[in-house]
Structures are given as structure tokens and as C-alpha cells.
Design a protein around this motif. Structure first.
Motif, PDB file in Angstrom:
ATOM      1  N   THR A 131       0.008  -1.881  -5.753  1.00  0.00           N
ATOM      2  CA  THR A 131      -0.136  -1.563  -4.338  1.00  0.00           C
ATOM      3  C   THR A 131      -0.571  -2.796  -3.558  1.00  0.00           C
ATOM      4  O   THR A 131      -1.242  -3.680  -4.098  1.00  0.00           O
ATOM      5  N   PRO A 132      -0.188  -2.879  -2.288  1.00  0.00           N
ATOM      6  CA  PRO A 132      -0.523  -4.049  -1.476  1.00  0.00           C
ATOM      7  C   PRO A 132      -2.021  -4.356  -1.500  1.00  0.00           C
ATOM      8  O   PRO A 132      -2.857  -3.480  -1.293  1.00  0.00           O
ATOM      9  N   GLY A 133      -2.322  -5.621  -1.802  1.00  0.00           N
ATOM     10  CA  GLY A 133      -3.705  -6.067  -1.852  1.00  0.00           C
ATOM     11  C   GLY A 133      -4.369  -5.907  -3.206  1.00  0.00           C
ATOM     12  O   GLY A 133      -5.501  -6.348  -3.398  1.00  0.00           O
ATOM     13  N   GLN A 134      -3.672  -5.295  -4.158  1.00  0.00           N
ATOM     14  CA  GLN A 134      -4.240  -5.070  -5.480  1.00  0.00           C
ATOM     15  C   GLN A 134      -4.479  -6.400  -6.196  1.00  0.00           C
ATOM     16  O   GLN A 134      -3.762  -7.375  -5.991  1.00  0.00           O
ATOM     17  N   ASP A 135      -5.485  -6.445  -7.060  1.00  0.00           N
ATOM     18  CA  ASP A 135      -5.768  -7.630  -7.866  1.00  0.00           C
ATOM     19  C   ASP A 135      -4.593  -7.892  -8.805  1.00  0.00           C
ATOM     20  O   ASP A 135      -4.124  -6.991  -9.496  1.00  0.00           O
ATOM     21  N   LEU A 136      -4.104  -9.113  -8.838  1.00  0.00           N
ATOM     22  CA  LEU A 136      -2.927  -9.457  -9.638  1.00  0.00           C
ATOM     23  C   LEU A 136      -3.280 -10.200 -10.921  1.00  0.00           C
ATOM     24  O   LEU A 136      -2.381 -10.707 -11.597  1.00  0.00           O
ATOM     25  N   THR A 137      -4.543 -10.221 -11.273  1.00  0.00           N
ATOM     26  CA  THR A 137      -4.963 -10.881 -12.502  1.00  0.00           C
ATOM     27  C   THR A 137      -4.228 -10.280 -13.693  1.00  0.00           C
ATOM     28  O   THR A 137      -4.181  -9.069 -13.856  1.00  0.00           O
ATOM     29  N   GLY A 138      -3.622 -11.136 -14.497  1.00  0.00           N
ATOM     30  CA  GLY A 138      -2.945 -10.694 -15.708  1.00  0.00           C
ATOM     31  C   GLY A 138      -1.500 -10.263 -15.512  1.00  0.00           C
ATOM     32  O   GLY A 138      -0.831  -9.942 -16.487  1.00  0.00           O
ATOM     33  N   GLN A 139      -1.027 -10.254 -14.283  1.00  0.00           N
ATOM     34  CA  GLN A 139       0.364  -9.867 -14.020  1.00  0.00           C
ATOM     35  C   GLN A 139       1.288 -11.056 -14.291  1.00  0.00           C
ATOM     36  O   GLN A 139       0.881 -12.203 -14.153  1.00  0.00           O
ATOM     37  N   ILE A 188       6.463 -12.495  -6.166  1.00  0.00           N
ATOM     38  CA  ILE A 188       7.069 -11.489  -5.285  1.00  0.00           C
ATOM     39  C   ILE A 188       5.975 -10.796  -4.466  1.00  0.00           C
ATOM     40  O   ILE A 188       6.118 -10.601  -3.255  1.00  0.00           O
ATOM     41  N   CYS A 189       4.877 -10.434  -5.116  1.00  0.00           N
ATOM     42  CA  CYS A 189       3.768  -9.781  -4.398  1.00  0.00           C
ATOM     43  C   CYS A 189       3.225 -10.691  -3.300  1.00  0.00           C
ATOM     44  O   CYS A 189       3.007 -10.241  -2.171  1.00  0.00           O
ATOM     45  N   ASN A 190       3.030 -11.949  -3.622  1.00  0.00           N
ATOM     46  CA  ASN A 190       2.495 -12.888  -2.629  1.00  0.00           C
ATOM     47  C   ASN A 190       3.438 -13.043  -1.446  1.00  0.00           C
ATOM     48  O   ASN A 190       2.993 -13.224  -0.314  1.00  0.00           O
ATOM     49  N   ALA A 191       4.724 -12.968  -1.687  1.00  0.00           N
ATOM     50  CA  ALA A 191       5.695 -13.067  -0.592  1.00  0.00           C
ATOM     51  C   ALA A 191       5.748 -11.782   0.232  1.00  0.00           C
ATOM     52  O   ALA A 191       5.856 -11.821   1.459  1.00  0.00           O
ATOM     53  N   ALA A 192       5.665 -10.642  -0.446  1.00  0.00           N
ATOM     54  CA  ALA A 192       5.817  -9.349   0.237  1.00  0.00           C
ATOM     55  C   ALA A 192       4.540  -8.880   0.930  1.00  0.00           C
ATOM     56  O   ALA A 192       4.602  -8.207   1.958  1.00  0.00           O
ATOM     57  N   TRP A 193       3.401  -9.217   0.372  1.00  0.00           N
ATOM     58  CA  TRP A 193       2.142  -8.684   0.873  1.00  0.00           C
ATOM     59  C   TRP A 193       1.534  -9.590   1.951  1.00  0.00           C
ATOM     60  O   TRP A 193       0.525 -10.259   1.750  1.00  0.00           O
ATOM     61  N   THR A 194       2.103  -9.536   3.105  1.00  0.00           N
ATOM     62  CA  THR A 194       1.515 -10.247   4.241  1.00  0.00           C
ATOM     63  C   THR A 194       0.251  -9.488   4.668  1.00  0.00           C
ATOM     64  O   THR A 194       0.027  -8.341   4.253  1.00  0.00           O
ATOM     65  N   ALA A 195      -0.544 -10.113   5.506  1.00  0.00           N
ATOM     66  CA  ALA A 195      -1.753  -9.445   6.007  1.00  0.00           C
ATOM     67  C   ALA A 195      -1.389  -8.150   6.718  1.00  0.00           C
ATOM     68  O   ALA A 195      -2.105  -7.139   6.600  1.00  0.00           O
ATOM     69  N   GLU A 196      -0.266  -8.165   7.444  1.00  0.00           N
ATOM     70  CA  GLU A 196       0.177  -6.965   8.171  1.00  0.00           C
ATOM     71  C   GLU A 196       0.558  -5.840   7.216  1.00  0.00           C
ATOM     72  O   GLU A 196       0.247  -4.669   7.451  1.00  0.00           O
ATOM     73  N   VAL A 197       1.254  -6.172   6.135  1.00  0.00           N
ATOM     74  CA  VAL A 197       1.669  -5.165   5.150  1.00  0.00           C
ATOM     75  C   VAL A 197       0.443  -4.548   4.484  1.00  0.00           C
ATOM     76  O   VAL A 197       0.361  -3.324   4.327  1.00  0.00           O
ATOM     77  N   ILE A 198      -0.512  -5.376   4.101  1.00  0.00           N
ATOM     78  CA  ILE A 198      -1.728  -4.866   3.460  1.00  0.00           C
ATOM     79  C   ILE A 198      -2.496  -3.967   4.414  1.00  0.00           C
ATOM     80  O   ILE A 198      -2.931  -2.867   4.040  1.00  0.00           O
ATOM     81  N   ALA A 199      -2.658  -4.385   5.674  1.00  0.00           N
ATOM     82  CA  ALA A 199      -3.383  -3.576   6.661  1.00  0.00           C
ATOM     83  C   ALA A 199      -2.673  -2.250   6.914  1.00  0.00           C
ATOM     84  O   ALA A 199      -3.330  -1.195   6.994  1.00  0.00           O
ATOM     85  N   ALA A 200      -1.358  -2.265   7.027  1.00  0.00           N
ATOM     86  CA  ALA A 200      -0.603  -1.030   7.259  1.00  0.00           C
ATOM     87  C   ALA A 200      -0.719  -0.083   6.065  1.00  0.00           C
ATOM     88  O   ALA A 200      -0.880   1.126   6.240  1.00  0.00           O
ATOM     89  N   TYR A 201      -0.672  -0.622   4.855  1.00  0.00           N
ATOM     90  CA  TYR A 201      -0.804   0.212   3.662  1.00  0.00           C
ATOM     91  C   TYR A 201      -2.191   0.848   3.601  1.00  0.00           C
ATOM     92  O   TYR A 201      -2.327   2.051   3.357  1.00  0.00           O
TER      93      TYR A 201
END
Length: 85
Positions: free
Chosen positions: A45-53, A60-73
Motif C-alpha cells: 500500500t502507498p507509503g508502506q515500508d519497503l524494507t526487504g522488497q 516502481i513503488c518510488n515512482a508511483a507513490w508520490t506525496a499526492e498518491v500517499i495522501a489520497a490513499y
């Protein structure tokens, strides 16, 4: 006869609300020919910790999860919680 096992991320999808879904295929090879394959699916989910991924999933997460996407989610999740969903 040589048996080998390989794991690859063979599918990455980003949904409209920013959730990243990916599928890891485990392939069993006998002398270079695939004889079996299984799948494991994961969602992030947007903003989730990506450790170990895996690195390609993180990219892909870093590209897709802009501040706006995380706030909207997060706003959508808060609204759903208030409605009791």
C-alpha cells in the motif's frame, strides 16, 4: 540430471489508488527445461515500508507513490474507517 530453482518477479501492477501488486514465480528447471512453476503474490500500500522488497518493486513503488498518491490513499482509508467499512 540437474535440477535448479529460480525466482523472478514476472508481473508488477499499480492500481488506480496506488496499491502495487507483484507476482514472484518460482521455476523448477531440469537440465534447463522448466518442469514446474509456482506463484506467490504480494500487495503493497502507498507509503508502506519497503524494507526487504525486491529492488525492481521498490523502484516502481518510488515512482508511483508520490506525496499526492500517499495522501489520497491515507484519506480514503480514513474515510472508509469512519464509515465502518
Amino acid at each position: 540430471m540437474a535440477l535448479t530453482e529460480t525466482k523472478v518477479i514476472d508481473q508488477i501492477t499499480v492500481t488506480e489508488n496506488g496499491i502495487v501488486l507483484y507476482r514472484e514465480a518460482t521455476r523448477i528447471l531440469k537440465d534447463g527445461d522448466q518442469i514446474a512453476q509456482t506463484y506467490h503474490r504480494t500487495s503493497l500500500t502507498p507509503g508502506q515500508d519497503l524494507t526487504g522488497q525486491p529492488a525492481n518493486v521498490v523502484a516502481i513503488c518510488n515512482a508511483a507513490w508520490t506525496a499526492e498518491v500517499i495522501a489520497a490513499y491515507q484519506a480514503a482509508q480514513a474515510a472508509a474507517a469512519q464509515r465502518g467499512v
